[in-house]
Structure formats: structure tokens, C-alpha cells
Write an enzyme that holds these catalytic residues in place. Structure first.
Site, mmCIF file in Angstrom:
data_model
loop_
_atom_site.group_PDB
_atom_site.id
_atom_site.type_symbol
_atom_site.label_atom_id
_atom_site.label_comp_id
_atom_site.label_asym_id
_atom_site.label_seq_id
_atom_site.Cartn_x
_atom_site.Cartn_y
_atom_site.Cartn_z
ATOM 1 N N CYS A 8 -25.929 -13.046 31.181
ATOM 2 C CA CYS A 8 -27.316 -12.858 31.615
ATOM 3 C C CYS A 8 -27.872 -11.536 31.109
ATOM 4 O O CYS A 8 -29.062 -11.416 30.839
ATOM 5 C CB CYS A 8 -27.416 -12.906 33.140
ATOM 6 S SG CYS A 8 -27.199 -14.556 33.846
ATOM 7 N N ASP A 25 -18.646 -14.440 19.771
ATOM 8 C CA ASP A 25 -17.650 -14.147 20.800
ATOM 9 C C ASP A 25 -17.098 -12.735 20.580
ATOM 10 O O ASP A 25 -16.775 -12.372 19.445
ATOM 11 C CB ASP A 25 -16.516 -15.180 20.728
ATOM 12 C CG ASP A 25 -15.607 -15.154 21.935
ATOM 13 O OD1 ASP A 25 -14.968 -14.102 22.177
ATOM 14 O OD2 ASP A 25 -15.524 -16.164 22.633
ATOM 15 N N HIS A 41 -28.575 -19.031 34.700
ATOM 16 C CA HIS A 41 -27.217 -18.743 35.166
ATOM 17 C C HIS A 41 -26.715 -19.938 35.973
ATOM 18 O O HIS A 41 -27.182 -20.199 37.077
ATOM 19 C CB HIS A 41 -27.175 -17.476 36.030
ATOM 20 C CG HIS A 41 -25.775 -17.129 36.439
ATOM 21 N ND1 HIS A 41 -24.977 -16.313 35.672
ATOM 22 C CD2 HIS A 41 -25.035 -17.516 37.499
ATOM 23 C CE1 HIS A 41 -23.796 -16.209 36.263
ATOM 24 N NE2 HIS A 41 -23.812 -16.924 37.370
ATOM 25 N N ASN A 81 -14.722 -24.543 28.933
ATOM 26 C CA ASN A 81 -13.806 -24.400 30.060
ATOM 27 C C ASN A 81 -14.623 -24.547 31.338
ATOM 28 O O ASN A 81 -15.545 -23.779 31.564
ATOM 29 C CB ASN A 81 -13.118 -23.029 30.020
ATOM 30 C CG ASN A 81 -12.334 -22.825 28.744
ATOM 31 O OD1 ASN A 81 -11.715 -23.743 28.238
ATOM 32 N ND2 ASN A 81 -12.382 -21.619 28.215
ATOM 33 N N GLY A 87 -9.204 -22.418 32.693
ATOM 34 C CA GLY A 87 -9.223 -21.200 31.910
ATOM 35 C C GLY A 87 -10.549 -20.473 31.882
ATOM 36 O O GLY A 87 -10.680 -19.460 31.189
ATOM 37 N N THR A 89 -13.162 -17.853 32.650
ATOM 38 C CA THR A 89 -13.082 -16.504 33.214
ATOM 39 C C THR A 89 -14.460 -15.890 33.441
ATOM 40 O O THR A 89 -14.589 -14.952 34.215
ATOM 41 C CB THR A 89 -12.259 -15.568 32.315
ATOM 42 O OG1 THR A 89 -12.829 -15.567 31.006
ATOM 43 C CG2 THR A 89 -10.800 -16.020 32.245
ATOM 44 N N HIS A 92 -20.429 -18.446 33.887
ATOM 45 C CA HIS A 92 -21.737 -18.817 33.347
ATOM 46 C C HIS A 92 -21.362 -19.719 32.175
ATOM 47 O O HIS A 92 -20.650 -19.293 31.267
ATOM 48 C CB HIS A 92 -22.481 -17.569 32.874
ATOM 49 C CG HIS A 92 -23.867 -17.833 32.365
ATOM 50 N ND1 HIS A 92 -24.903 -16.943 32.578
ATOM 51 C CD2 HIS A 92 -24.401 -18.850 31.645
ATOM 52 C CE1 HIS A 92 -26.000 -17.418 32.021
ATOM 53 N NE2 HIS A 92 -25.714 -18.576 31.434
ATOM 54 N N HIS A 94 -20.551 -21.617 28.984
ATOM 55 C CA HIS A 94 -20.607 -21.240 27.576
ATOM 56 C C HIS A 94 -19.752 -22.204 26.772
ATOM 57 O O HIS A 94 -18.659 -22.571 27.177
ATOM 58 C CB HIS A 94 -20.191 -19.789 27.338
ATOM 59 C CG HIS A 94 -18.887 -19.393 27.941
ATOM 60 N ND1 HIS A 94 -18.701 -19.219 29.307
ATOM 61 C CD2 HIS A 94 -17.692 -19.127 27.361
ATOM 62 C CE1 HIS A 94 -17.448 -18.858 29.533
ATOM 63 N NE2 HIS A 94 -16.819 -18.802 28.360
ATOM 64 N N HIS A 96 -17.779 -22.918 23.353
ATOM 65 C CA HIS A 96 -17.132 -22.253 22.224
ATOM 66 C C HIS A 96 -17.312 -23.111 20.970
ATOM 67 O O HIS A 96 -16.969 -24.292 20.981
ATOM 68 C CB HIS A 96 -15.633 -22.084 22.475
ATOM 69 C CG HIS A 96 -15.310 -21.138 23.579
ATOM 70 N ND1 HIS A 96 -14.975 -19.822 23.343
ATOM 71 C CD2 HIS A 96 -15.262 -21.310 24.917
ATOM 72 C CE1 HIS A 96 -14.738 -19.227 24.505
ATOM 73 N NE2 HIS A 96 -14.910 -20.112 25.473
#
Length: 122
Positions: A8, A25, A41, A81, A87, A89, A92, A94, A96
Site C-alpha cells: 500500500c 520483487d 488492500h 500464495n 507461504g 508472508t 496483501h 500479489h 508472482h
């Protein structure tokens, strides 16, 4: 907006549209590893709206085009994830987008199945 969320608060947007944005990343698996993130969010992909998912998908395609030109990867992995036990962490959503290169792993068989290493090769 959530003031304690790194996504955010980011200003490092590489690409964006009305509902989502893309960044590189900070801990890339491979050169060009990007994250596509909804602006709202929301912790879990399954809680996103259809419009957010469409915006994310558009940015995945735009990001791929740019990565193809800049890094010339041989393939891609796309992954999300959802939940701590998967996994996640940063809570929010996202996505990959990971460029893959011939030889970056001796045997890439199984791809995303590698999240459980002993199940990757079948």
C-alpha cells in the site's frame, strides 16, 4: 489503504491501471521477477472482485511483454500464495510473475508443484 502494508505504501510502480499495479520483487527468484498487486488492500486472492482480477490479468500480460523484450526468458511461472500455510508472508494479494531461463534449475519438471519439494518430480 493500510499504512502498515509495504504494498500500500510503495511508490515503485512499474506499470499500473485503475485497479492494480506491477513492481519488481525485492527478493527476485530470477531476473525480472515481478509482482502484480491490486490497489485495494485485500489479503486473499479469493476475496478480490472480478474487476480486480481482470485488471491483474491485464498487467500480467503487459508485464510479460516488457519482460520478453528486456530479459528474453524461455518460460514463466505465475503463482499466488493464499494464506500463511501456503507461504504467504505479506497479507496483501500479489501475483508472482517469474521469468524462467533454460538451465536455471537442472530439472524443472513439476514447476509450481515444487512448493512441496518431494512432490515436484512425478
Amino acid at each position: 489503504m493500510n499504512n502498515s502494508c509495504v504494498f500500500c505504501d510503495t511508490e515503485e510502480k512499474f506499470l499500473e491501471n485503475d485497479l492494480a499495479f506491477a513492481i519488481y520483487d525485492k527478493y527476485p527468484v530470477n531476473p525480472g521477477h515481478m509482482l502484480i498487486i491490486p490497489k485495494r488492500h485485500v489479503a486473499d486472492y479469493f476475496d478480490t472482485t472480478i474487476e480486480e482480477r481482470q485488471a491483474i490479468d491485464k498487467l500480467i500480460m503487459e508485464s510479460r511483454k516488457l519482460l520478453d523484450e528486456k530479459y528474453k526468458p524461455d518460460a514463466y511461472n505465475i503463482g499466488i500464495n493464499c494464506g500463511e500455510d501456503a507461504g504467504q508472508t505479506i497479507f496483501h494479494v500479489h501475483v508472482h510473475l517469474i521469468p524462467r531461463y533454460k538451465g536455471d534449475l537442472d530439472n524443472p519438471t513439476g514447476g509450481v508443484r515444487g512448493v512441496i519439494p518431494e512432490k515436484r518430480i512425478y
